[in-house]
Design an enzyme around this catalytic site. Structure first.
Site, PDB file in Angstrom:
ATOM      1  N   ASP A 166    -111.798 -28.987-101.797  1.00 42.65           N
ATOM      2  CA  ASP A 166    -109.612 -30.195-102.196  1.00 42.65           C
ATOM      3  C   ASP A 166    -108.841 -29.754-102.964  1.00 42.65           C
ATOM      4  OD1 ASP A 166    -108.963 -32.460-100.441  1.00 42.65           O
ATOM      5  OD2 ASP A 166    -109.542 -32.993-102.276  1.00 42.65           O
ATOM      6  N   GLU A 169    -107.812 -25.153 -98.995  1.00 38.19           N
ATOM      7  CA  GLU A 169    -106.642 -26.413 -98.941  1.00 38.19           C
ATOM      8  C   GLU A 169    -106.122 -26.374 -99.670  1.00 38.19           C
ATOM      9  OE1 GLU A 169    -105.266 -31.240 -98.451  1.00 38.19           O
ATOM     10  OE2 GLU A 169    -107.214 -30.568 -99.894  1.00 38.19           O
TER      11      GLU A 169
END
Length: 725
Positions: free
Chosen positions: A403, A456
């Site tokens: 993330d 990401e």
């Protein structure tokens, strides 16, 4: 022992109880010194005899006595009210960690850190108990506290292992389910808020914050067949269609106070559903323990503990095992970018900025009100890399989606002038974070090349999914955030205006093969006022569904792996709410059920058609037929697999105008089967189409050697596959 030493022990200021307590050799045997707060009497039970110990004058909580030279003893404590308690003396046991462990931990290179730090149920010196170990190099004292010692930090003070900064203690007879924390005294004598275990395998249910001893050894896996074929399932040439799930809100049990489903329930319900829908992987939003439900797991405090919200660690393994037996991979969202400042967490862990940067210009995210790891500190880097390896090894996780990578890569991320510190070369790149990600990918893939890592990453940082040996970050895949933003911007516009934004669809193909991309429609697109996917679509109710069906057709026909957040497969009407479950009742409406049928069929077609996945990351797998028909808002391209795989034509009509008999070039003459039509009646469409097939003649068109007349329904995607049978 001096009176000063006795006083320090009773006041909790002694930093090395192993130097004072426990048995010591004496001329006639062993001399025992024991610290027993609340004891009126204390005796040592050994060899069937009970030997009274005498309280020290001026130090009534400390007892001494003489023991035989050999034999394990127990202490029996008698309180003033007559209550007795018998227990083993932790100060009669030697250390558990070896010198090599101490060295590697101190050096920041211990590959299996979780096997040494944390709380482990073990047999030590012939006795069953729990070994606790923690890294707190700047602490004056560290104690394990819990109900077992009345949360008294004076009692089970740990042994410091030299310059490594590691503290350890073996507490006999403690085991599975023991609730504990660490009491840490900073170098200046300040007693810090009680800390949860950074490497603990379990935790109490929030809002309680203590760690819980969990014995994670001995699970019996049944997924050998999956593990042997996993490399092929995670390959860049494999069909990868990911169902992203927040386990706390996928489904809830209304009969039990609206509780989230358990890991064991998910092992049946979620796994069966994802398999039936044709997804190849499930991706779980962060499972690591976190104090705040509203963070969705993206602010973890217990990186080694599967959240107890759904059950204990073995039951989480049940979920993974069940998925693998159904042929589904499982990915976890992993969060090394930041951590919360909760008092029981990692912040100021030993009274210093141990895990985080001390300077807020490097160590604090103002957007999320969270702390940032000190990626340049070797021990912190080791902690994070070992955590990645832990999930993959101990839980058979098939991949990690990392993330907020962009926030790690740039020192000026979301910071104004003067709020960040340049790197050593004066630039904005965070060299230390880059090194961490490269080390993580190198070690993870070095352990097992069949796993996948996914970034990401929302910028154009080069080489995210390229090998570290070539200067890349080493990820297997990268989310294509540019594609997602552009195509969503396009599809949300009224069709009458789409002709002016044609490049929102075509531009992504100029860089589609620069990385190994996953096309994500993630949870981030259906929260914070963004509405649901269905809610984003323009027009009346019919057009909304038609637009969304066409958008999914575009997505599944476009180069790149696929990711869809839960609820969007059936057109959830409302924005995602983490406090409730998905609107499953919507499936009573044929339009929602039709959309669900489409996604199921798209997954099946994608999985079963090599041309749609074999070259997802290879420019040789894509060729434009029609990329400049802006006035018609029509797009057409060819997808190719390996030699011998029938090609597929993907044709998109993003206007509500039906186009009958439109001439389109095709790469070969003959019959072409209509393998997908998003306007089919079973999906909620009008049923307009090509009667199942078109016939291409040898008339060249649009740079192709053949052509055919194709009917394009309104707001639709049609896929044609060369019929070579």
């Amino acid at each position: 022992m001096s009176a000063t030493a006795y006083s320090k022990i009773m006041r909790g200021t002694a930093d090395d109880l192993f130097a004072h307590l426990g048995p010591r050799s004496a001329p006639e045997g062993r001399r025992l010194t024991a610290f027993a707060p609340g004891a009126a009497k204390l005796s040592a039970d050994i060899g069937g005899a009970s030997i009274p110990l005498k309280p020290v004058e001026g130090a009534p909580e400390i007892f001494v006595g003489e023991l035989p030279r050999e034999g394990r003893y127990r202490l029996t404590k008698t309180a003033a009210n007559g209550h007795t308690q018998t227990y083993r003396d932790p100060y009669s046991f030697g250390p558990v960690l070896g010198e090599m462990d101490e060295y590697l931990i101190g050096e920041g290179t211990h590959a299996r850190l979780w096997e040494k730090l944390g709380a482990h149920v073990v047999e030590h010196e012939g006795v069953r108990g729990t070994h606790f170990a923690i890294w707190a190099p700047n602490a004056r004292r560290v104690s394990v506290v819990g109900n077992f010692n009345d949360w008294d930090g004076r009692r089970d003070v740990m042994r410091k292992r030299g310059a490594s900064g590691v503290w350890e203690i073996f507490l006999p007879d403690l085991g599975e389910g023991t609730v504990y924390k660490y009491e840490i005294v900073a170098a200046d004598g300040t007693v810090l808020p009680l800390k949860a275990d950074p490497v603990g395998f379990g935790a109490q249910h929030p809002p309680q914050t203590a760690s819980v001893v969990r014995d994670i050894a001995g699970y019996g896996w049944h997924d050998a067949a999956w593990m042997q074929t996993r490399a092929a399932q995670n390959s860049v040439s494999a069909p990868i269609s990911i169902y992203e799930v927040h386990l706390g809100s996928w489904r809830r049990d209304a009969s039990q106070n609206n509780r989230p489903i358990s890991y064991k329930e998910a092992a049946e319900e979620l796994v069966d559903y994802a398999a039936d829908m044709g997804f190849t992987h499930i991706e779980l939003l962060p499972i690591a323990e976190h104090p705040f439900d509203g963070s969705w797991g993206y602010q973890p405090t217990g990186l080694f503990a599967p959240t107890v919200r759904h059950g204990p660690p073995h039951e989480f393994r049940d979920l993974i095992d069940a998925a693998h037996r159904k042929g589904l991979g499982v990915l976890l969202d992993w969060v090394p970018a930041h951590f919360p400042s909760d008092a029981h967490g990692l912040g100021q862990f030993d009274g210093t900025a141990l895990y985080e940067h001390a300077d807020p210009r490097e160590g604090f995210h103002k957007d999320w009100n969270t702390l940032i790891y000190n990626f340049g500190r070797t021990e912190v880097q080791n902690f994070l890399v070992a955590n990645a390896r832990y999930w993959l090894e101990e839980y058979h996780i098939d991949g990690l989606r990392v993330d907020a990578v962009a926030s790690m890569l740039y020192r000026d991320y979301s910071r104004d002038e003067g709020e960040w510190i340049p790197n050593k070369d004066g630039g904005r790149e965070n060299y230390e974070a880059i090194a961490l990600l490269q080390r993580m990918n190198t070690e993870v893939y070095g352990d097992d090349a069949s796993v996948m890592t996914v970034a990401e990453e929302s910028t154009a940082f080069p080489g995210v999914s390229r090998p570290v040996s070539s200067g890349g970050l080493g990820f297997g895949f990268k989310w294509n955030m540019g594609w997602m933003h552009d195509t969503l911007d396009y599809i949300q516009k009224d069709p009458v205006y789409r002709r002016h934004h044609h490049n929102k669809i075509t531009f992504g193909l100029t860089y589609a093969f620069s990385e190994n991309f996953i096309l994500p429609i993630s949870h981030d697109e259906v929260v914070h006022g963004k509405g649901s996917m269905l809610g984003k679509m323009p027009g009346d109710a019919w057009q909304k569904f038609a637009n969304l069906r066409a958008y999914y057709g575009l997505m599944w026909g476009h180069p790149g792996k696929k990711l869809l957040f839960m609820g969007q497969e059936f057109g959830q009407v409302a924005e995602w709410n983490h406090n409730g479950e998905l609107d499953w009742a919507a499936l009573d409406d044929p339009r929602h059920a039709g959309l669900q049928n489409l996604v199921r069929d798209l997954n099946r077609l994608y999985r079963d058609t090599p041309a749609l996945h074999r070259r997802d990351t290879d420019p040789a797998g894509f060729e434009w037929i029609l990329g400049d028909a802006a006035d018609q808002s029509v797009f057409a391209w060819i997808r190719r697999g390996d030699a011998g795989d029938p090609p597929v034509a993907v044709i998109c009509n993003f206007t509500p105008v039906p186009r009958e008999g439109m001439a389109l070039g095709l790469p070969e003459p003959g019959a072409w089967q209509e393998v997908l039509n998003t306007d089919a009646e079973q999906y909620g469409g009008t049923g307009m189409g090509n009667m199942g097939r078109v016939l291409a003649t040898g008339q060249p068109l649009q740079g192709q050697p053949a052509s055919a007349k194709v009917t394009l329904p309104p707001l639709s995607v049609v896929m044609l596959r060369a019929d070579r049978g």
